[in-house]
Design a protein around this motif. Structure first.
Motif, PDB file in Angstrom:
ATOM      1  N   GLU A  96      40.970  44.979  38.507  1.00  0.00           N
ATOM      2  CA  GLU A  96      39.993  46.066  38.484  1.00  0.00           C
ATOM      3  C   GLU A  96      38.567  45.527  38.545  1.00  0.00           C
ATOM      4  OE1 GLU A  96      38.618  49.923  35.787  1.00  0.00           O
ATOM      5  OE2 GLU A  96      40.174  48.578  35.040  1.00  0.00           O
ATOM      6  N   LEU A  97      38.316  44.426  37.848  1.00  0.00           N
ATOM      7  CA  LEU A  97      36.975  43.851  37.794  1.00  0.00           C
ATOM      8  C   LEU A  97      36.689  42.891  38.942  1.00  0.00           C
ATOM      9  CD1 LEU A  97      36.850  43.133  33.962  1.00  0.00           C
ATOM     10  CD2 LEU A  97      35.771  45.021  35.187  1.00  0.00           C
ATOM     11  N   GLY A  98      37.707  42.600  39.741  1.00  0.00           N
ATOM     12  CA  GLY A  98      37.498  41.695  40.865  1.00  0.00           C
ATOM     13  C   GLY A  98      37.232  40.271  40.437  1.00  0.00           C
ATOM     14  N   ARG A 102      37.481  39.746  44.611  1.00  0.00           N
ATOM     15  CA  ARG A 102      37.380  41.089  45.163  1.00  0.00           C
ATOM     16  C   ARG A 102      38.181  42.051  44.295  1.00  0.00           C
ATOM     17  NH1 ARG A 102      41.680  43.066  48.069  1.00  0.00           N
ATOM     18  NH2 ARG A 102      43.406  41.631  48.434  1.00  0.00           N
ATOM     19  N   GLN A 103      37.692  43.257  44.228  1.00  0.00           N
ATOM     20  CA  GLN A 103      38.381  44.291  43.453  1.00  0.00           C
ATOM     21  C   GLN A 103      39.631  44.746  44.211  1.00  0.00           C
ATOM     22  OE1 GLN A 103      36.665  48.331  43.164  1.00  0.00           O
ATOM     23  NE2 GLN A 103      36.628  48.007  40.946  1.00  0.00           N
ATOM     24  N   ASP A 104      40.727  44.937  43.496  1.00  0.00           N
ATOM     25  CA  ASP A 104      41.976  45.394  44.095  1.00  0.00           C
ATOM     26  C   ASP A 104      42.548  46.474  43.183  1.00  0.00           C
ATOM     27  OD1 ASP A 104      44.518  45.798  45.122  1.00  0.00           O
ATOM     28  OD2 ASP A 104      44.876  43.678  45.551  1.00  0.00           O
TER      29      ASP A 104
END
Length: 210
Positions: A96-98, A102-104
């Motif tokens: 969530e915070l990447g 990267r955020q996923d």
């Protein structure tokens, strides 16, 4: 980074049963990070999930000479495969915070869901919110209500209030003012500031005000 992602498990029921774990936890609590890392690394080599989890947290906190986010992710995934619910929750936040670059959100949702199914209340709130907002998963107020209910039963005050409001408005559930009042009352008893006013409002609506 959220503080919850970076918290180590400094107390565990298994500590008394494993002197190496107890020693590593004591070293960390005393601020002896090299000795703590050595202990957690030894536990991780033996595939002890709490050791893998805590070593991963030390990577994420930058408490090792060469912190490595990818190694932290690998350790968390191993701990999660070992059934360690805190690692499932942490992986949800990781994506969530990447933290891996990267955020996923879909991956985050999948890990939160695993932790939620295993009874983690924080993860149940996260899953409910994901369905509520359509983040990482399709929007579903029915599923949001289900998971807010699970978190509410687990004692999360925010979920108790949200669930009450969903029953009050019929959002994701059949409208039921009595159930709304029930959950507002529980939220009020658990310290929510707005809930007592909602209880009085519903008492008037239900004709039960004294």
């Amino acid at each position: 980074m959220l503080a919850l992602v970076l918290s180590l498990l400094l107390a565990t029921a298994n500590a008394a049963e494993d002197p190496r774990l107890s020693a590593a936890l004591t070293a960390y609590a005393d601020g002896n990070l090299p000795l703590a890392a050595q202990g957690f690394r030894g536990l991780a080599k033996r595939h002890v999930p709490v050791g893998e989890y805590n070593l991963a947290m030390m990577h994420l906190r930058g408490e090792l000479p060469k912190p490595d986010v990818r190694e932290a992710k690998r350790l968390l995934e191993r701990a999660a495969r070992g059934g360690f619910v805190s690692a499932e929750w942490a992986l949800g936040q990781f994506h969530e915070l990447g933290l891996g670059g990267r955020q996923d959100l879909p991956a985050s949702f999948r890990w939160y869901s695993r932790a939620a199914e295993h009874g983690d209340v924080q993860a149940q709130v996260a899953v409910a919110t994901s369905y509520f907002m359509g983040r990482g998963v399709g929007h579903s107020m029915e599923q949001a209500a289900h998971w807010y209910r699970e978190a509410a039963k687990g004692g999360d005050v925010g979920s108790q209030y949200i669930l009450a409001s969903m029953y009050e408005t019929g959002n994701g559930v059949s409208q039921d003012l009595r159930l709304a009042r029930y959950w507002y009352d529980i939220a009020a008893r658990n310290g929510d500031d707005a809930a007592p006013y909602k209880v009085k409002e519903l008492d008037r609506a239900l004709g039960t005000a004294s």
